[in-house]
Write a protein that holds these residues in place. Structure first.
Motif, PDB file in Angstrom:
ATOM      1  N   PHE A 186       0.819  -1.214   0.000  1.00 32.62           N
ATOM      2  CA  PHE A 186       0.000   0.000   0.000  1.00 32.62           C
ATOM      3  C   PHE A 186       0.850   1.260   0.000  1.00 32.62           C
ATOM      4  O   PHE A 186       0.635   2.172  -0.803  1.00 32.62           O
ATOM      5  CB  PHE A 186      -0.925  -0.021   1.220  1.00 32.62           C
ATOM      6  CG  PHE A 186      -1.789   1.211   1.350  1.00 32.62           C
ATOM      7  CD1 PHE A 186      -2.994   1.295   0.678  1.00 32.62           C
ATOM      8  CD2 PHE A 186      -1.393   2.279   2.142  1.00 32.62           C
ATOM      9  CE1 PHE A 186      -3.796   2.421   0.798  1.00 32.62           C
ATOM     10  CE2 PHE A 186      -2.192   3.407   2.275  1.00 32.62           C
ATOM     11  CZ  PHE A 186      -3.395   3.478   1.594  1.00 32.62           C
ATOM     12  N   PHE A 187       1.837   1.327   0.881  1.00 34.73           N
ATOM     13  CA  PHE A 187       2.589   2.567   1.045  1.00 34.73           C
ATOM     14  C   PHE A 187       3.686   2.743  -0.004  1.00 34.73           C
ATOM     15  O   PHE A 187       4.273   3.821  -0.084  1.00 34.73           O
ATOM     16  CB  PHE A 187       3.195   2.632   2.446  1.00 34.73           C
ATOM     17  CG  PHE A 187       2.207   2.991   3.511  1.00 34.73           C
ATOM     18  CD1 PHE A 187       1.819   4.305   3.695  1.00 34.73           C
ATOM     19  CD2 PHE A 187       1.647   2.015   4.324  1.00 34.73           C
ATOM     20  CE1 PHE A 187       0.897   4.654   4.671  1.00 34.73           C
ATOM     21  CE2 PHE A 187       0.729   2.338   5.297  1.00 34.73           C
ATOM     22  CZ  PHE A 187       0.347   3.667   5.470  1.00 34.73           C
ATOM     23  N   LEU A 188       3.988   1.710  -0.793  1.00 32.80           N
ATOM     24  CA  LEU A 188       4.938   1.892  -1.885  1.00 32.80           C
ATOM     25  C   LEU A 188       4.276   2.423  -3.148  1.00 32.80           C
ATOM     26  O   LEU A 188       4.966   2.787  -4.091  1.00 32.80           O
ATOM     27  CB  LEU A 188       5.655   0.574  -2.194  1.00 32.80           C
ATOM     28  CG  LEU A 188       6.727   0.141  -1.196  1.00 32.80           C
ATOM     29  CD1 LEU A 188       7.398  -1.136  -1.657  1.00 32.80           C
ATOM     30  CD2 LEU A 188       7.767   1.233  -0.987  1.00 32.80           C
ATOM     31  N   GLN A 189       2.951   2.453  -3.173  1.00 29.12           N
ATOM     32  CA  GLN A 189       2.259   3.031  -4.314  1.00 29.12           C
ATOM     33  C   GLN A 189       1.751   4.417  -3.947  1.00 29.12           C
ATOM     34  O   GLN A 189       1.986   4.916  -2.846  1.00 29.12           O
ATOM     35  CB  GLN A 189       1.102   2.118  -4.730  1.00 29.12           C
ATOM     36  CG  GLN A 189       0.031   1.991  -3.666  1.00 29.12           C
ATOM     37  CD  GLN A 189      -1.065   1.023  -4.061  1.00 29.12           C
ATOM     38  OE1 GLN A 189      -1.096   0.551  -5.182  1.00 29.12           O
ATOM     39  NE2 GLN A 189      -1.958   0.722  -3.132  1.00 29.12           N
ATOM     40  N   ASP A 190       1.075   5.054  -4.866  1.00 31.02           N
ATOM     41  CA  ASP A 190       0.533   6.388  -4.623  1.00 31.02           C
ATOM     42  C   ASP A 190      -0.746   6.251  -3.799  1.00 31.02           C
ATOM     43  O   ASP A 190      -1.763   5.760  -4.285  1.00 31.02           O
ATOM     44  CB  ASP A 190       0.231   7.078  -5.954  1.00 31.02           C
ATOM     45  CG  ASP A 190      -0.216   8.519  -5.758  1.00 31.02           C
ATOM     46  OD1 ASP A 190      -0.178   8.999  -4.606  1.00 31.02           O
ATOM     47  OD2 ASP A 190      -0.620   9.151  -6.752  1.00 31.02           O
TER      48      ASP A 190
END
Length: 404
Positions: free
Chosen positions: A147-151
Motif C-alpha cells: 500500500f505505502f509503496l504506491q501512490d
C-alpha cells in the motif's frame, strides 16, 4: 509453491539451488553436473536496468545460462537470446507501484525481500528500541508495504476529526519508503519521532516506553488517517433476539464498516463474540465486537516446587529436606502424597504439616483440602512422620540457649 528467488531491478548477485531434476536441461545447455550444486549468478546491472529483468518461476527461479547463445531456462519460461527471462520489471523506488501480476502474499513478500530492499535498520534515538521494534514489524507486513509503496494520496482522510489530518500516515509512509529504498544504511527516524511526539505527547522524549502501547496508538492513528468513510452515520445497535450467530455477526460487522473502512480494518481487525447472561432473569445478550489486537496473558507454570523438611517423631532418623513439585492450585493432601513418595513413607505412617516461624510452630496444616495458595514461597514448612490411627497428643519441645 513460491519461487526459490526473485529477480528484480536491484539484484546484483543471487544464489539459486539447482536440483538433480534439472540435469537434462543443463546438459542441453552444454553444461554438466555430477551432484547438486549451488550456482552463483551475476547480473549485468546496465543490461538489466533497461529490460527490467526478473523472473518468477513455478518451482525454481529462471537462471541465466552461459554460453550466451543458449536460450534454455530452468523453469521453462520465455528467455532472451542471452538466457535472461523477460517480464515486467519491479523496482522499489519511492513512488513505484506493485506489480498487479502478483496474486499471493508469499509472492509479494519474496519480491519485497529483494537483494537491496527492506534491509535497512533503524537507529536508536536514546532508548527508542520500543518504537523501532514496532515499526519494523509494520514496515515488513506485506499488505502495508504494497500500500505505502504506491501512490496513496487519494486514500488520506484529512478531514477526519478523530485522525491527525493525514500527517501520521504520511510520516509513516515516508519512513517505510526510505527503509525499502536501495541500501542498507541504518536510518534515524527523527522526522517520524517528532510527528509521533506531536500527536502523542506520552511518547515524547527519548525514554523507554511500552512497545504494545505505541503499536496500538500507531494502528489506530493510521486507521483514522486512512479511513475511507468521510461522514460517519449514526447507527443504533440491535439486540440479538435469539437470531443465528452468523446473522448477528454479519450485521455487527456491516455496522462497523459503515463507520470504519480502511486498510487497517481490512488487514488488522476482526470481531469476537461476547455473551452476557442476566443473573436474575436469565436473558442472554450476544454481541460481536470488533478488535484490532488481543491481549494474551503470559504463560504461567502449572506446577510449583516446594521444599519441606521431614522430621522423624520417633528419633529414628535425622531431619531431611525434600523438594517436590505440586500443582499451583493443589491442596495439602497433594503435598502430603508427593512428600510420602519422596521420603518413602510407610503404609502405617502419615504426615502432619506445620508452618514454622521464628523456630516455633506457627500453625498446623491439618485440613487436607486446604489450598496450597495459602502457603507462600518464603514460608518454612515442615512435616512430621506419625503412626496411623494412634491417639495423638501434641507436645512441643523448644530448645533454647540458657540466658546469660
Amino acid at each position: 509453491m513460491r519461487p526459490a528467488c526473485i529477480w528484480d531491478y536491484f539484484n546484483l548477485k543471487k544464489h539459486t539451488l539447482l536440483t538433480a531434476s534439472d540435469r537434462q536441461t543443463l546438459e542441453d545447455a552444454n553444461m554438466t553436473m555430477d551432484h547438486d550444486i549451488l550456482l552463483e549468478v551475476s547480473v549485468d546491472t546496465d543490461r538489466s536496468s533497461h529490460s527490467g529483468v526478473h523472473s518468477i518461476g513455478n518451482e525454481l527461479a529462471l537462471v541465466p545460462l552461459e554460453p550466451p547463445r543458449s536460450s534454455v531456462s530452468i523453469a521453462g519460461g520465455p528467455t532472451l537470446s542471452n538466457g535472461h527471462s523477460t517480464g515486467s520489471g519491479f523496482n522499489l523506488y519511492q513512488g513505484s507501484s506493485v506489480s498487479s501480476s502478483l496474486t499471493t502474499i508469499d509472492d509479494n513478500y519474496d519480491i519485497y525481500r529483494g537483494e537491496r530492499g527492506g534491509l535497512a535498520g533503524l537507529q536508536n534515538l536514546g532508548n527508542t528500541c520500543f518504537m523501532n521494534s514496532a515499526l519494523q514489524c509494520l514496515v515488513h507486513t506485506p499488505p502495508l508495504v504494497e500500500f505505502f509503496l504506491q501512490d496513496y494520496n487519494d486514500e488520506i482522510n484529512r478531514d477526519n476529526p478523530l485522525g491527525m489530518s493525514g500527517e501520521l500516515a504520511l510520516a509513516f509512509g515516508d519512513l517505510l519508503r526510505k527503509l525499502w529504498s536501495s541500501g542498507r544504511t541504518a536510518i534515524a527516524p527523527r522526522a517520524f519521532k517528532g510527528k509521533l511526539a506531536r500527536f502523542a505527547p506520552q511518547f515524547s522524549g527519548y525514554n523507554q516506553h511500552d512497545s504494545q502501547e505505541l503499536l496500538a496508538f500507531l494502528l489506530d492513528g493510521l486507521h483514522e488517517d486512512l479511513n475511507r468513510v468521510k461522514q460517519k452515520p449514526y447507527i443504533e445497535m440491535k439486540d440479538s433476539d435469539n437470531r443465528p450467530d452468523e446473522e448477528v455477526a454479519y450485521e455487527c460487522w456491516k455496522n462497523h464498516m459503515a463507520r470504519n473502512d480502511s486498510l487497517i480494518v481490512d488487514e488488522c481487525q476482526g470481531q469476537y463474540k461476547s455473551t452476557l447472561v442476566c443473573p436474575e432473569c436469565g436473558k442472554i445478550s450476544i454481541t460481536f465486537d470488533p478488535f484490532m489486537y488481543l491481549s494474551l496473558p503470559l504463560p504461567s507454570t502449572v506446577t510449583r516446587a516446594m521444599t519441606v523438611t521431614v522430621f522423624y517423631c520417633d528419633g529414628s532418623g535425622l531431619p531431611m529436606p525434600y523438594t517436590v513439585n505440586v500443582l499451583n492450585h493443589g491442596c495439602c493432601r497433594d503435598l502430603c502424597q508427593a512428600l510420602g513418595t519422596a521420603c518413602c513413607l510407610k503404609s502405617d505412617e502419615m504426615l502432619l504439616l506445620a508452618e514454622v516461624y521464628e523456630n516455633k510452630i506457627y500453625r498446623y496444616l491439618e485440613n487436607p483440602l486446604e489450598s496450597l495458595t495459602s502457603i507462600k514461597d518464603e514460608e518454612h514448612i515442615v512435616a512430621y512422620r506419625l503412626k496411623n490411627g494412634a491417639r495423638k497428643t501434641k507436645l512441643e519441645i523448644l530448645h533454647r540457649c540458657p540466658d546469660k
